[in-house]
Write an enzyme that holds these catalytic residues in place. Sequence first.
Site, PDB file in Angstrom:
ATOM      1  N   CYS A 170      17.746  55.524 -99.994  1.00  9.91           N
ATOM      2  CA  CYS A 170      17.200  55.529 -98.619  1.00  9.91           C
ATOM      3  C   CYS A 170      16.656  56.939 -98.383  1.00  9.91           C
ATOM      4  O   CYS A 170      17.133  57.675 -97.521  1.00  9.91           O
ATOM      5  CB  CYS A 170      18.265  55.184 -97.597  1.00  9.91           C
ATOM      6  SG  CYS A 170      19.184  53.676 -97.934  1.00  9.91           S
ATOM      7  N   GLY A 176      12.885  62.855 -97.671  1.00  9.29           N
ATOM      8  CA  GLY A 176      13.327  63.515 -98.904  1.00  9.29           C
ATOM      9  C   GLY A 176      14.141  64.777 -98.822  1.00  9.29           C
ATOM     10  O   GLY A 176      14.251  65.496 -99.807  1.00  9.29           O
ATOM     11  N   GLY A 177      14.763  65.080 -97.682  1.00  4.89           N
ATOM     12  CA  GLY A 177      15.574  66.303 -97.594  1.00  4.89           C
ATOM     13  C   GLY A 177      16.643  66.373 -98.675  1.00  4.89           C
ATOM     14  O   GLY A 177      16.790  67.380 -99.366  1.00  4.89           O
ATOM     15  N   LYS A 178      17.371  65.272 -98.846  1.00  6.66           N
ATOM     16  CA  LYS A 178      18.455  65.255 -99.845  1.00  6.66           C
ATOM     17  C   LYS A 178      17.887  65.066-101.254  1.00  6.66           C
ATOM     18  O   LYS A 178      18.447  65.579-102.219  1.00  6.66           O
ATOM     19  CB  LYS A 178      19.471  64.170 -99.488  1.00  6.66           C
ATOM     20  CG  LYS A 178      20.171  64.445 -98.151  1.00  6.66           C
ATOM     21  CD  LYS A 178      21.126  63.349 -97.759  1.00  6.66           C
ATOM     22  CE  LYS A 178      21.702  63.594 -96.373  1.00  6.66           C
ATOM     23  NZ  LYS A 178      20.705  63.411 -95.293  1.00  6.66           N
ATOM     24  N   ASP A 189      12.348  54.022-100.480  1.00  5.92           N
ATOM     25  CA  ASP A 189      12.481  53.801 -99.042  1.00  5.92           C
ATOM     26  C   ASP A 189      11.645  52.594 -98.633  1.00  5.92           C
ATOM     27  O   ASP A 189      10.680  52.239 -99.336  1.00  5.92           O
ATOM     28  CB  ASP A 189      12.031  55.039 -98.247  1.00  5.92           C
ATOM     29  CG  ASP A 189      12.695  55.093 -96.872  1.00  5.92           C
ATOM     30  OD1 ASP A 189      13.797  55.675 -96.773  1.00  5.92           O
ATOM     31  OD2 ASP A 189      12.143  54.528 -95.917  1.00  5.92           O
ATOM     32  N   ASP A 221       9.196  47.270-101.145  1.00  8.35           N
ATOM     33  CA  ASP A 221       8.432  46.249-100.409  1.00  8.35           C
ATOM     34  C   ASP A 221       8.933  44.840-100.736  1.00  8.35           C
ATOM     35  O   ASP A 221       8.433  43.851-100.205  1.00  8.35           O
ATOM     36  CB  ASP A 221       6.922  46.376-100.690  1.00  8.35           C
ATOM     37  CG  ASP A 221       6.590  46.358-102.176  1.00  8.35           C
ATOM     38  OD1 ASP A 221       7.533  46.203-102.982  1.00  8.35           O
ATOM     39  OD2 ASP A 221       5.409  46.505-102.516  1.00  8.35           O
ATOM     40  N   ASP A 237      22.094  57.073 -98.432  1.00  7.64           N
ATOM     41  CA  ASP A 237      22.151  57.809 -97.161  1.00  7.64           C
ATOM     42  C   ASP A 237      21.725  56.789 -96.093  1.00  7.64           C
ATOM     43  O   ASP A 237      20.571  56.712 -95.710  1.00  7.64           O
ATOM     44  CB  ASP A 237      21.191  59.009 -97.224  1.00  7.64           C
ATOM     45  CG  ASP A 237      21.246  59.850 -95.969  1.00  7.64           C
ATOM     46  OD1 ASP A 237      22.263  59.788 -95.257  1.00  7.64           O
ATOM     47  OD2 ASP A 237      20.259  60.558 -95.682  1.00  7.64           O
ATOM     48  N   CYS A 270      25.065  59.872 -90.954  1.00  6.28           N
ATOM     49  CA  CYS A 270      25.183  60.961 -89.982  1.00  6.28           C
ATOM     50  C   CYS A 270      25.762  60.394 -88.683  1.00  6.28           C
ATOM     51  O   CYS A 270      25.269  60.640 -87.589  1.00  6.28           O
ATOM     52  CB  CYS A 270      23.853  61.672 -89.751  1.00  6.28           C
ATOM     53  SG  CYS A 270      22.488  60.596 -89.288  1.00  6.28           S
TER      54      CYS A 270
END
Length: 404
Positions: A232, A236-238, A256, A283, A301, A354
């Site tokens: 997920c 793309g931070g992680k 994603d 998709d 995530d 989170c």
Amino acid sequence: MRLHKNLCFAVIDGLTLIFNEGHYADKVIQQLLKRDKRWGARDRAFVAETTYDIVRWKRLYAEIAEVKPPFDRDNLWRLFAVWATLKGIKLPDWKYFESTPTRKIKGRFDELSKIRKFKESIPDWIDKIGLEELGEAIWTKEIAALNEQADVILRANTLKTTKEKLQAELFDLDIETTILKGYPQALKLNERANVFTTQAFKNGLFEVQDASSQLVAEFLNVKPGMRVVDACAGAGGKTLHIASLMENKGQIIAMDIYANKLHELKRRAKRNGAHNIETRHIDSTKVIKKLYGKADRVLIDAPCSGLGVLRRNPDAKWKLEPAFVDKIKATQQDILQQYSKMVKAGGQLVYATCSVLPSENQKQVETFLKSESGKDFTLAKDKKVLAHKSGFDGFYMALLERKA
């Protein structure tokens, strides 16, 4: 502090878009800050912080001002007057502030501060769910911490620099930072600054990422050369953090359901110098099924209520609905059931959110482990991060191992 009309008008315009038209606060503030090129750093900070403040304390201020949404402009000025009065700012002689009952505002504030849902400015249903899941003592502390302004935390991109070199480079730009113990790549800004305009950011030396969020990639135990799936990935931070931990060796498949987020990830990866990331748009279920049993590590995530990140997204309080939280729990379990099949025998999975609610966290993991899909997994460890204890965002992460 002296109030300037053009800055106050910007705040009122921003609140109109956020409260009455459902726009996201961060996007509105980005637009507001482009309004006048003559504004300096202090002007821009006033617009951003005042807007966020009034969004954060909407329920409390509206109760004091005796106004109800949808707010017309006169009502928004009344909210502004409450904010200014409680900040000890002298109201100028403008028509918007005529007959503002300053003494009554302070009296109402003292009165309402005895009731948590007003004091912490939250909808009744969020107060109820927090109380049910965390208990009065913890919830009272946690929601107070989630109403504090978030620090700006950077993550040094170790593909290009070290934390110490980055700190020195930023110091030369008059941006002072503090090293955070227990967070290997994190630097905290001592004062808020627009770091996105720096050459260091443009060169990909760092990303802005909360300290709690930085714990997730570390929890995944990645090693160079592995095949890792960030299921997920979003923007793309992680994923980028995982790439740096893998030293650009091995393969990261970032997936994603939103293609536009993956486009943003590609752009960020290029800036970061992360070359081992491949994006795949989910998709259809085929995209997931092709990877069954093929990943050394999988990060889920998961989409969640976001109650752990209210400090940086205060408008989420007013957008969230109880039905969404119920629906997202079903989605979380479905994702765990399906995406866990990508983990190869002997591999590991991290489930993270989170959120601070056990029903989105520990209980989801317990349900999964009791299911048919989860029978081959064991819980190695988990970590609950509460904002009132850590000083950073509320997070949860669980490391699950698939039997060899």
